[in-house]
Enzyme design. Structure first.
Site, PDB file in Angstrom:
ATOM      1  CE  LYS A   1       9.319   2.773   6.916  1.00 60.29           C
ATOM      2  NZ  LYS A   1       9.577   4.112   7.498  1.00 60.29           N
TER       3      LYS A   1
ATOM      4  CG  LEU B   1       8.714   2.823  -0.904  1.00 56.88           C
ATOM      5  CD1 LEU B   1       8.825   1.335  -1.115  1.00 56.88           C
ATOM      6  CD2 LEU B   1       9.421   3.563  -2.001  1.00 56.88           C
ATOM      7  N   GLY B   2       7.942   3.585   2.382  1.00 58.36           N
ATOM      8  CA  GLY B   2       8.571   4.484   3.330  1.00 58.36           C
ATOM      9  C   GLY B   2       9.969   4.832   2.881  1.00 58.36           C
ATOM     10  CB  THR B   3      12.707   6.539   4.651  1.00 56.96           C
ATOM     11  OG1 THR B   3      11.833   7.608   4.996  1.00 56.96           O
ATOM     12  CG2 THR B   3      14.064   7.086   4.278  1.00 56.96           C
ATOM     13  CE1 TYR B   4      17.014   5.078   4.653  1.00 61.80           C
ATOM     14  CE2 TYR B   4      16.093   5.145   6.865  1.00 61.80           C
ATOM     15  CZ  TYR B   4      16.934   5.669   5.900  1.00 61.80           C
ATOM     16  OH  TYR B   4      17.679   6.770   6.171  1.00 61.80           O
ATOM     17  N   GLY B   5      11.728   1.067   3.280  1.00 58.68           N
ATOM     18  CA  GLY B   5      11.067  -0.196   3.022  1.00 58.68           C
ATOM     19  C   GLY B   5       9.649   0.007   2.545  1.00 58.68           C
ATOM     20  NE  ARG B   6       8.410  -3.085  -2.865  1.00 62.61           N
ATOM     21  CZ  ARG B   6       7.879  -2.401  -3.873  1.00 62.61           C
ATOM     22  NH1 ARG B   6       6.718  -1.802  -3.699  1.00 62.61           N
ATOM     23  NH2 ARG B   6       8.501  -2.283  -5.021  1.00 62.61           N
TER      24      ARG B   6
ATOM     25  CG  ASP C   1      11.447  13.931   5.024  1.00 62.17           C
ATOM     26  OD1 ASP C   1      11.412  14.917   4.261  1.00 62.17           O
ATOM     27  OD2 ASP C   1      11.407  12.761   4.630  1.00 62.17           O
TER      28      ASP C   1
ATOM     29  CB  ILE D   1      -0.960   0.031   1.207  1.00 61.23           C
ATOM     30  CG1 ILE D   1      -0.169  -0.060   2.502  1.00 61.23           C
ATOM     31  CG2 ILE D   1      -1.964  -1.096   1.118  1.00 61.23           C
ATOM     32  CD1 ILE D   1      -1.020   0.085   3.750  1.00 61.23           C
TER      33      ILE D   1
END
Length: 1582
Positions: free
Chosen positions: A54, A33-38, A177, A31
């Site tokens: 996450k 995407l984050g900074t370092y993973g889906r 951020d 659903i």
């Protein structure tokens, strides 16, 4: 989640300890995407509830030597796993969510899991969070019809964002951020902040950071400025700027400047005015809200708490109706997604794909990021932090090397084609006849991109295979500049561009600047100029430009310019190989290529020519210096000769000359007058400033220094000089030979990498590029001196290089800043230095040096770098910030690069910026940076400090006689440098030890590591000091060393010294090889202020061995050089061979000493650290200190001692760390030493003696025993910080009023005669025990709901639940969370406003006079008070008031001299170590003696310290002893050459700060580094 407590407060230190998610949660579809993973849709299997999971990869890598688990504080803790950078960020996000997600505007955190994978695959970390069904604010805006939200909705969302930020800021967390994609909405219109992957704790001193991180379009100016000027810093108000940009995003559908490339946006944000909404249909409140959020100077920007009081978010009319309407809108969006089959995502699918390959970037402002950079990343201002992500969308896919080289050269052809077209275009295009003059000029200088897209491909260029690789780099550098020119006002030139392409260009969505654009990385990729929507065939056509289009787009304005620029025989015949490529390569390759550097005079970066007031554009003087468009082109073309004639002309020519063409161009660029039309200045401001910035990035001699030297013809050719000349000629041949090799493009693609250009970095010499075509005279007849003859064009277009020595000329800025410059040379006594242009290594080292902070830009500029300029009538010399690498504040300038004093080309050393626990602190007003005439000496805060520059004439004479140095004495004392020969030592260059927050022990009873040891909890800013023994505790102690004995050692034959130095700099063998050092040469060093030396000249290292050690010590002490072979030097004493004398500020002279290599023992003893940096000292400026860049080898066990250069005119009695800075109390004043970058000393409180001080940052308090009556006074840290930062009269008046009304300082109960105090923080209560002459008083800062009886028992009531957790920062969190949750009015109050001081009890001490006191929690979970007296040690139970004696070894003939009561951090607050006389023993707080004599000191120490690596350190009369707590052996001993008083101040991690008192009652501060924690854990059972 209701609130903090329990599992939330335990920080996750080992990901492997998290539970497995199997059977608890299962994953569905992706659903987001984050900074370092889906991010997946998760399903709780028992309840069927949906969550957001996450999923990130996590891997742990065992260290072979310490890959085991140990027991620490009742918890199993892994000390053998080392996490990657990415996994450390995951741990940061995980811990932040665990601690702070209980707020309604932070996404709820349900737990973390660790899923093990089969061998060969990476394990997975699952973070389960609340599901926000409506998606992000960005998605909601895009799904709205007009891509704009209602103003009421914006106000509501902004208010919720600010509430979440206020919660984070109250806990000292900066999100860093904030943007629409990180603000999620639930189905019922709740607002949640997510993505804490880049959040960070701020500094504990004044709450600031200076790491460069975030998303470009939302990034605050001060954050961007931290990349260009690491002396800057920012605080939590940077998030407020991002809120303002997010508000604009919600109003307009996209953030400002989203049509620009990310790097271009960074330039514009920093230099342009604050953005605002374009439409005028918004209310005045909304406009005012955005103006407040986007105040460029963050010092004047409101905080998040203040912004919540703004009428725009405070007075939302019919809030319930607003929320209901927003809820309906979100429900409609969710249904619309379901109808269209769009999955529930947080971001669009394209954004997911892009962000998966495009991640955030960080600049090298944080030391721990720099240390991990590969050696190929030389001189990159921006770098990728996490691995090597895929290429960003503005870069094309990698192709074959030949095809890529072809495209690069074609790009370069388009950049330089306008100038070639001037020679061949017969007439202007009809369609452009009506175009304004400025548009035609812009078209010539910057070739529009869209004009080439539809161009018909006629014949590809043929010269790409033969052009040098630097040309491709030049093309890559200028490509983004070319992309900037796409603007609506150039539509007449861009008639071939379709509307579809323009729409794609305008609607390109913002992106994270997740990977550095190629020109900053030096990778061999072509910048993709088309936006993401363009087709591949359009990109292919973009790469092939016909010559006809280029000629049509160039309309000559003045035929005479064409005639001057035309080539007689080759102008028409080189259409396939454009002559402008070859010609302009001479200009732009040295300036813009990544791997070939030519020095530019400093004044191009530090001075701009500004018309004097009253001067108009129409005045003759201004017109004479204003370029018409063709003349601007002529100036660009005149850069060819400008390099050879102006920049590299002989700097010893004394005649002044008009401004050269390059100076003229930069002057116009700097003054934003590239075109003569003044009405267009504002329109072109962003483009010109961007061009100027890009040029400055390339033109700035960041990594190089202009060095003066003797003219060879004026010297007698001695053997040394003959060798140098032969070496110079040899490198000249290698350079030219390598130049030929570089132009073979048909080789492997690796030829383009930095490996092919190593010689460019290793050669140190002045480069003269001979022009390959006759010089085109300047249209305005600007005279340029001829230096090198013109060479006709040849087929290969080689750039021949000559090496020569020269003496740079004094410049106007040098004369103007004469009092500030410490190394400028008077015209009467100008001396020359010998050239030292040699290099013996082709190994590149990454440029990781960064400048230190807190220094006005013009305080320490190296004036030798300046070249003469001529300022015409009607102009004045203005100043802009100089490049950091040209100032002496930069750490790197003070060390390795200084060895190349005589060179124009100098490889930069491997030097790290100062760092203290990852936080930078800036203690000066930001407005000081703009002052051009900062004479830092004129500061009355340095009354008690001075630079050690007295009484060195005799010392100099001794050194002269010992080394047979012919020296020309001037008014100032001359300095000498010892050059250490490192060829005998093959110690590798080791990475810097990551001390950071490994822990801090308890001093003064203030807990840094009770219970769950703070060394393993990551909070290392609690520091304090202990005053040992009473008012005369250290009166009989001895002093450290004396200059007479020291000078005798300096004159030993094994040491070399040279005239223009200060202290020696030690290098590793790897670095020495890169610098070309050998045993026959001695090189001059000029060191910076701050740490005067590693202090090894005062202390000698002794390692316990069976025999041999004492003899070596005696040999050193007697001034004789030990005769032991070099391989035994590790077992010998160390002594430094440099002097204390200052170096001459006006001249220097070469030395002819025969002793070229320094003491091998000293080199060996220091080399274990890899590199010890001794910055430069200056009698004119406050000291700059670089205390942190120590590269500690894993095998090192020897302590390092560093000394701060500043001397205090009174004795230092106490000290305490405040953040990274050091508070020092003397017998007359309270000072703050800025350890963040410069050893600036600020006087905070005058005319009051301080006996003991301790900082309580969580309570915002400084506790002191001060005054002539020894009162216990409490100062507010906020008041002290404002006293430093605010120097205006109004602020000073307010500070005086606060002092009178006890708002800033308060005496507790008017207690007098205080001997000592100790602080213990536990849960919500902070206890303080105060020892008076005949009693001990117990106080407590407790929540206002507590009374005296509750406070005394709170320890008993809650200790069972806390399991020995005495972390003061955790108590601070509980205080805020519990008290603020009880009453919303208290939400933003300071902790000291939520607490009240309770007087608990007074304990009479009978006949015992207390000397020291301490607090601990006994084994019965009761509060215990320890105190010492002349009769021994005693124990008081706080609740029962029963006093008992601690059992000591019985010796009736011995008088007990108590020193310390040390709480052992590994004993859960129960174990104590009592030190007295020359002994130390450990006891439990329940009075049971469980160990006999622990240690026996060789001498009675004046003070003893215990630090986190399980070692104790004692400062005795004769030596400093370091002993292991586990093995009970003497690990090391540092002897002192003469007697000085030593007193321990405070500690942090393995750094121990102490002070010495000199014979003249002056004091000096030292700090000692004992070694890495990991190394000790591998040797001892910690």
């Amino acid at each position: 989640m209701a609130g903090p407590g329990g599992w939330r407060d335990r920080e996750v230190t080992d990901l492997g300890h998290l539970p497995d998610p199997t059977g608890i949660f299962s994953l569905d579809k992706t659903i987001g995407l984050g900074t370092y993973g889906r991010i997946y849709l998760g399903l709780h299997e028992k309840t069927g509830a949906f969550t957001a999971v996450k999923v990130m990869n996590a891997r742990k890598t065992p260290l072979p030597e310490i890959g085991r688990r140990v027991r620490v504080n009742k918890y199993q803790k892994s000390v053998g796993w080392r996490y990657s950078d990415e996994e450390e960020d995951l741990r940061t996000e995980l811990n932040l969510l665990r601690k702070y997600s209980f707020h309604k505007n932070i996404v709820s955190f349900y737990g973390a899991f660790f899923k093990l994978s089969p061998p060969g695959q990476r394990h997975q970390l699952w973070m389960v969070m609340e599901l926000c069904a409506a998606g992000s604010v960005t998605d909601v805006v895009r799904m709205t019809s007009n891509q704009s939200l209602k103003e009421d909705w914006i106000a509501y969302i902004c208010r919720e964002i600010l509430q979440g930020l206020a919660h984070l800021h109250a806990h000292r967390v900066i999100h860093r951020d904030i943007k629409g994609q990180n603000v999620l909405l639930t189905h019922n219109a709740e607002v949640k902040l997510v993505d804490f992957g880049v959040s960070a704790q701020v500094s504990r001193t004044n709450g600031r950071r200076n790491s460069f991180i975030g998303t470009p379009y939302w990034m605050a100016p001060e954050v961007i400025d931290c990349d260009e000027d690491p002396r800057r810093s920012y605080d939590y108000r940077s998030d407020v700027w991002s809120v303002g940009i997010t508000a604009i995003e919600m109003a307009e559908g996209a953030p400002p400047l989203c049509n620009l490339q990310p790097l271009e946006a960074l330039f514009v944000i920093l230099r342009e005015s604050a953005p605002t909404v374009k439409s005028s249909g918004w209310s005045r409140k909304f406009h005012n809200f955005m103006e407040k959020c986007t105040i460029k100077n963050f010092l004047f920007r409101p905080t998040s708490a203040n912004m919540l009081q703004h009428p725009f978010v405070r007075d939302i009319k019919n809030e319930r109706h607003v929320v209901e309407s927003l809820t309906r809108h979100l429900t409609g969006i969710i249904k619309k997604r379901q109808k269209k089959g769009i999955p529930l995502i947080f971001e669009r699918e394209e954004a997911i794909k892009e962000q998966y390959t495009v991640r955030r970037f960080r600049g090298p402002s944080c030391t721990h990021e720099l240390l991990r950079l590969p050696t190929s990343s030389r001189c990159r201002p921006l770098r990728v932090l996490h691995g090597e992500p895929s290429q960003p969308r503005w870069l094309p896919d990698r192709e074959e090397p030949q095809v890529q080289a072809l495209q690069q050269l074609q790009g370069a052809a388009r950049v330089f084609m306008p100038l070639q077209a001037l020679d061949s275009a017969p007439k202007p295009l009809k369609g452009q006849a009506q175009a304004p003059q400025r548009l035609q000029g812009a078209a010539r200088v910057f070739m529009p991109l869209q004009a080439q897209v539809k161009a018909k491909a006629s014949k590809p260029l043929q010269m790409q295979i033969k052009a040098p690789p630097r040309l491709r780099r030049a093309a890559r550098v200028l490509m983004p500049l070319q992309a900037q020119v796409r603007a609506p006002r150039l539509l007449q030139v861009q008639s071939q561009v379709s509307k579809k392409q323009q729409a794609q260009t305008q609607t390109s969505e913002p992106q994270d600047l997740d990977q550095v654009p190629e020109e900053f990385q030096g990778q061999d990729q072509v910048p993709e100029q088309q936006r993401q929507g363009q087709a591949p065939e359009q990109q292919q056509r973009h790469n092939q430009v016909p010559e006809q289009e280029l000629e049509q787009n160039q309309a000559p304005e003045q035929p005479e310019v064409q005639e001057q620029a035309a080539e007689p025989a080759q102008a028409e015949t080189e259409a396939e190989e454009p002559e402008s490529l070859r010609v302009n390569a001479q200009v732009f390759l040295p300036l813009l290529s990544q791997d070939h550097h030519v020095l530019l005079p400093l004044h191009l970066d530090t001075q701009v020519l500004i018309p004097v007031e009253g001067q108009t554009e129409g005045s003759p003087q201004a017109q004479a210096w204003t370029l018409e468009p063709p003349q601007a082109i002529g100036s660009v073309q005149a850069l060819i000769e400008g390099l050879s004639r102006d920049l590299l002309r002989a700097p010893n020519s004394n005649n002044s000359k008009p401004l050269g063409p390059l100076q003229t161009l930069m002057e116009n660029l700097s003054s934003n007058r590239f075109y003569s039309q003044p009405e267009q200045a504002r329109e072109k401001k962003s483009k010109v400033s961007t061009l100027r910035q890009a040029l400055a990035k390339r033109l700035s001699p960041k990594r190089f220094r202009a060095k003066s030297s003797w003219r060879p013809e004026k010297l007698e050719l001695s053997d040394l000089e003959a060798r140098r000349q032969r070496r110079q000629r040899r490198w000249e041949d290698i350079f030219n030979q390598h130049e030929e090799e570089l132009r073979q493009v048909d080789k492997d693609k690796e030829d383009e990498s930095s490996d092919n250009d190593e010689v460019f970095h290793s050669i140190q010499a002045e480069v003269q590029i001979e022009p390959l075509k006759p010089y085109i005279s300047n249209p305005k007849k600007i005279e340029v001196q001829e230096r090198s003859p013109s060479v006709p064009n040849n087929q290969d277009h080689a750039h021949h290089v000559k090496f020569s020595s020269s003496v740079p000329q004094r410049s106007l800025l040098e004369q103007a800043q004469k009092p500030i410059d410490i190394r400028q040379r008077s015209s009467q006594n100008r001396q020359n230095w010998l050239a030292a242009s040699e290099s013996s290594s082709e190994e590149e080292s990454p440029v990781t040096g960064r400048r230190s902070q807190s220094s006005p830009p013009y305080s320490t500029i190296d004036q030798k770098l300046l070249v003469d300029i001529h300022v015409p009538d009607g102009f004045k010399v203005g100043k802009i910030s100089p490049p950091v690498y040209l100032t002496n504040e930069w750490v790197g300038y003070n060390a390795l690069s200084e060895i190349f004093r005589n060179d124009w080309l100098t490889p930069a050393p491997v030097i790290q910026p100062p760092e203290e626990d990852g936080d930078y602190v800036e203690l000066y007003d930001a407005s000081a940076d703009t002052d051009g005439d900062d004479d830092d000496e004129s500061n009355d805060t340095f009354e008690d400090t001075y630079d050690h520059a007295n009484g060195n004439d005799d010392l100099d004479n001794q050194v002269d006689q010992a080394n047979d140095v012919c020296k020309d004495h001037d008014d100032d004392n001359n300095k000498f440098v010892d050059d250490v020969n490192n060829n005998y030592y093959e110690a590798p260059s080791c990475p810097r030890a990551s001390y950071g927050r490994d822990g801090s022990c308890k001093q003064d009873g203030y807990d840094g590591s009770r219970g769950k040891e703070e060394a393993y909890r990551g909070y290392g800013s609690h520091t304090a000091n202990r005053s040992h023994g009473g008012s005369a505790a250290s009166e009989d102690n001895a002093a450290i060393g004396d200059q007479e004995e020291h000078a005798a050692n300096i004159g030993s034959e094994r040491r070399g010294s040279e005239g223009d130095g200060g202290k020696g700099v030690v290098r590793t063998s790897e670095e020495s090889g890169a610098l070309g050092l050998n045993g026959e040469e001695n090189c001059s060093e000029t060191d910076g202020p701050g740490l005067k030396r590693p202090a090894s000249q005062d202390f000698e290292y002794l390692q316990e061995e069976p025999g041999g050690g004492n003899e070596a010590s005696n040999a050193i002490d007697s001034g004789a050089a030990p005769s032991a072979p070099d391989h035994e030097s590790d077992n010998k004493d160390i002594s430094e061979s440099s002097t204390q004398s200052d170096f001459s500020a006006n001249h220097s002279s070469p030395s002819k000493g025969s002793g070229m290599s320094a003491d091998a023992n000293f080199a060996s003893a220091i080399l274990y650290a890899g590199f010890v940096e001794v910055p430069e000292e200056s009698p004119k400026q406050p000291s700059e200190v670089n205390v942190n860049p120590l590269y500690v080898s894993p095998a090192c066990k020897k302590p390092l001692i560093h000394m701060y250069e500043k001397e205090f005119t009174s004795e230092i009695c106490c000290g305490s760390l405040w953040g990274v800075n050091l508070l020092l109390g003397t017998r007359s004043n309270l000072y703050l030493m800025d350890r963040s970058g410069k050893a600036d000393i600020t006087k905070l409180i005058r005319r009051r003696p301080f006996r003991q001080i301790q900082v309580l940052e969580p309570l915002n308090l400084l506790i002191t025993i001060s005054g002539h009556k020894n009162r216990l006074r409490v100062y507010h840290l906020t008041w002290l910080r404002n006293k430093i930062l605010n120097n205006d009269p109004e602020s000073k008046r307010r500070q005086e009023e606060m002092l009178k009304t006890e708002e800033a300082c308060k005496a507790i109960d008017k207690l007098t005669g205080c001997e000592h105090f100790s602080v213990l923080q536990h849960e919500e209560t902070t206890y303080i025990a105060i020892a008076l002459k005949s009693s001990i008083h117990l106080y407590a800062w407790a929540p206002k709901s507590f009374d005296e009886s509750t406070a005394i028992k709170v320890c008993i009531d809650q200790s069972a639940d806390s399991e020995g957790d005495y972390m003061s920062y955790q108590a601070y969190i509980r205080i805020l969370a519990k008290i603020q949750a009880a009453d919303p009015v208290n939400r933003f109050k300071r902790p000291d406003e939520l607490l009240h001081l309770l007087k608990l009890k007074v304990f009479p001490t009978l006949d015992h006079k207390p000397v020291t006191v301490d607090l601990a929690i006994g084994s019965e979970k009761r509060l215990k008070i320890f105190f010492s007296s002349a009769d021994g040690y005693h124990l008081i139970d706080a609740e029962s008031e029963v006093m008992s004696d601690v059992t000591l070894p019985k010796n009736p003939l011995e008088i007990i001299i108590p020193q310390n009561i040390i709480i052992l951090p590994d004993c859960l607050g129960i174990g104590m170590m009592l030190t007295f006389n020359a002994e130390a023993l450990s006891v439990e707080a329940n009075e049971q003696l469980f160990k006999k004599i622990l240690e026996m000191w060789k001498d009675i120490p004046s003070s003893i310290a215990f630090e986190c690596t399980q070692r104790t350190t004692g400062w005795g009369q004769k030596a400093i002893e370091v002993r292991s707590l586990q093995s009970r052996v003497l690990e090391s001993e540092l002897k002192r050459r003469s007697i000085k008083k030593l007193r321990f101040l405070c500690t942090r991690g393995d750094k121990l700060f102490f002070t010495s008192t000199l014979r003249n009652h002056h004091s000096r501060v030292y700090f000692m580094t004992l070694g890495k924690l990991e190394e000790l854990q591998s040797n001892y059972d910690v």
